[in-house]
Enzyme design. Structure first.
Site, PDB file in Angstrom:
ATOM      1  N   GLU A  97     -14.647 -12.171  12.130  1.00  0.00           N
ATOM      2  CA  GLU A  97     -13.217 -11.898  12.255  1.00  0.00           C
ATOM      3  C   GLU A  97     -12.453 -13.218  12.241  1.00  0.00           C
ATOM      4  OE1 GLU A  97     -10.461  -9.517  15.543  1.00  0.00           O
ATOM      5  OE2 GLU A  97     -12.171 -10.708  16.212  1.00  0.00           O
ATOM      6  N   LYS A 100      -8.695  -3.205  10.973  1.00  0.00           N
ATOM      7  CA  LYS A 100      -9.054  -2.903  12.358  1.00  0.00           C
ATOM      8  C   LYS A 100      -8.171  -1.782  12.892  1.00  0.00           C
ATOM      9  CE  LYS A 100      -9.908  -5.358  16.747  1.00  0.00           C
ATOM     10  NZ  LYS A 100      -9.824  -6.672  17.413  1.00  0.00           N
ATOM     11  N   CYS A 129     -14.876  -6.553  16.379  1.00  0.00           N
ATOM     12  CA  CYS A 129     -14.754  -7.143  17.719  1.00  0.00           C
ATOM     13  C   CYS A 129     -14.520  -6.105  18.821  1.00  0.00           C
ATOM     14  CB  CYS A 129     -13.657  -8.202  17.701  1.00  0.00           C
ATOM     15  SG  CYS A 129     -13.692  -9.319  19.131  1.00  0.00           S
TER      16      CYS A 129
END
Length: 532
Positions: free
Chosen positions: A292, A352, A402
């Site tokens: 990321e 995301k 994440c």
């Protein structure tokens, strides 16, 4: 001189004053449960990674059970809050790494309130027959609530995430994190119940002793029985996957001001890997995973960034999953994974979906600005709205970016969408050398077992890792060290019971909680009417 008061008959009045020592002695029994609750919370914290002390979770829950058993819901509320603070204050200390103690303390207090409400529910059901069963359902219901509310929830600190090396871990493949957490808490509360029954020493309770002893043994036996069901074999062949950790110029939020350096680091480390491949010192990877924010420069609009990624993809001769910050001009920036082909350039994307509140976006920004100007350091990212599985040289990779790894449904969606392996690209540089990266890695290990998938963890600054479907870490990097891992991992397509069942196990445990609370409420109403 000290004046002495005397009574009418001449006796010294100092003897009539109440002694402080008896008052203190009377207070100690009241303070003991609070102290035990704090100690139990601290034990639960110590059971979490990076310490391999998973078994401490059982005595920690047992200690909380002793504090709550037979008490009122009000007492449970207070003791649960003490327990929550002792657990979550140290566990979440990484949240204040670069923004100061206020956000950390506010988050720990807010999450401890959820633990307090859960503990109040446990106290309510603690007088029921086989109360550890009902209490364990209440605990999982509390974790479920905390994982969804407010602002999308915050599942950090779920009991399941402290068990990547525990005997209970195989249960994740059967019922996900709810069943895994239920096993831990049931064993702990049942241990409390067993101790209380044995201490009572009444023959009339012999059957109850054996019943509660069975509740202690059942989760351990279930975990052992489930172990052979954790699949690890390749079902669609294997893939040679490279995980690149480029490192950042320096720790902390300031690294965002050096975005070009971060991109250059990942290009440089991938180029070094390509040189090792040409020299025969490393196998040719089928695909490469970057973390990321490995390119905080938008490669769609910045020609230099695009040229760098294009060139290194050709050198490594493999598609790269690039973590980039992009602004497509539709409301705000996206935290995006881009499938970058060495021949055709950027292709499929994954935005995301579960953004981090107070970090990637700021809820009620105007309101919270009254308390701290730090709210303006939060981003204004726009969440994605769909799953995406990358076809990378024949391997179907499911990105889970994440923070998303903490959420059951987000990971499950990617596996159901066809992912044969999972990638958890992360950026932990903001949190320095704190325990955050190890806590997140533990989540990734649990997810591997839960869904029967290899999990690859590319991180900007560590710890990057290769995790097999049984939760074993076979390769990892050091913190703040540029490195590249290459591993042959199994591609799997079958779905575990946990993946197939989805939220069903959690709903069953929620029904257990509702049944226990309903029974306790009915008994309280009957007792009140009987006393009228």
């Amino acid at each position: 001189m000290t004046a002495t008061l005397t009574s009418a008959d001449g006796r010294d009045q100092r003897a009539a004053r109440p002694s402080r020592r008896p008052r203190l002695a009377r207070s100690l029994p009241r303070l003991l449960p609070a102290g035990a609750a704090a100690l139990s919370g601290a034990l639960l914290y110590l059971s979490f990674p990076p310490r391999p002390l998973w078994w401490l979770a059982v005595p920690a829950v047992a200690g909380l059970g002793w504090c709550l058993h037979g008490r009122s819901w009000k007492a449970g509320l207070g003791l649960g809050f003490v327990f929550g603070l002792a657990f979550l204050l140290p566990l979440l200390s990484w949240t204040g790494e670069d923004v100061g103690p206020l956000p950390w303390l506010a988050l720990a207090v807010a999450e401890s309130l959820f633990v307090a409400v859960t503990a109040a529910g446990v106290a309510l059901v603690s007088r029921l027959p086989l109360w550890p069963l009902w209490a364990s359902g209440v605990w999982i219901a509390g974790e479920g609530l905390r994982a969804r509310f407010p602002f999308g929830g915050f599942p950090w600190g779920k009991l399941a995430f402290g068990q990547p090396e525990g005997l209970f871990l195989p249960l994740a493949a059967l019922g996900g994190t709810p069943l895994l957490g239920f096993a831990v808490v049931l064993c702990g509360f049942a241990l409390t119940g067993l101790g209380l029954l044995l201490a009572a020493g009444r023959r009339a309770r012999d059957r109850a002793v054996w019943a509660v002893a069975a509740l202690v043994a059942a989760p351990l036996a279930a975990g052992a029985a489930a172990a052979p069901l954790v699949g690890t074999g390749a079902e669609k062949g294997t893939a040679e996957i490279a995980v690149v950790q480029g490192n950042v110029p320096r720790m902390g939020l300031d690294f965002n001001a050096q975005r070009r350096a971060v991109l250059d680091n990942h290009v440089r480390e991938t180029r070094r890997l390509a040189e090792r491949v040409r020299a025969g010192k490393a196998p040719q990877p089928d695909l490469v995973l970057w973390p990321e924010n490995s390119s905080d420069i938008d490669p769609y609009t910045n020609r230099d960034a695009r040229a760098e990624i294009d060139q290194v993809a050709k050198e490594i001769k493999a598609p790269i999953s690039v973590g980039a910050v992009t602004d497509p001009g539709r409301g705000g920036p996206r935290n995006r994974q881009i499938l970058w082909d060495p021949e055709t350039g950027p292709g499929a994307v994954y935005d995301k979906r579960h953004l981090q509140p107070f970090g990637e976006y700021m809820p009620y920004r105007g309101f919270f600005r009254h308390f701290s100007s730090d709210v303006d350091r939060a981003g204004s990212f726009v969440p994605g709205d769909k799953t995406a599985v990358f076809d990378m040289a024949g391997t179907k990779v499911g990105p889970v970016t994440c923070y998303e790894a903490a959420f059951d449904s987000t990971v499950r969606d990617q596996v159901r969408a066809g992912a044969q392996v999972l990638s958890v690209p992360s950026n932990n540089a903001t949190f320095g050398r704190s325990e955050m990266t190890y806590q997140q890695l533990a989540m990734d290990r649990v997810r591997a077992v839960e869904h029967g998938r290899a999990v690859l963890v590319p991180v900007t600054s560590g710890v990057s890792a290769v995790i097999m479907p049984d939760g074993r870490i076979v390769q990892k990097t050091e913190l703040f060290t540029a490195d590249a891992l290459v591993a042959d991992v199994p591609r799997r397509s079958s779905l575990t019971p946990a993946t197939r069942l989805g939220t069903a196990p959690e709903l069953v445990l929620l029904a257990v909680a509702a049944g226990g609370l309903g029974w306790a409420a009915a008994r309280a109403v009957r007792a009140r009417r009987g006393g009228e």
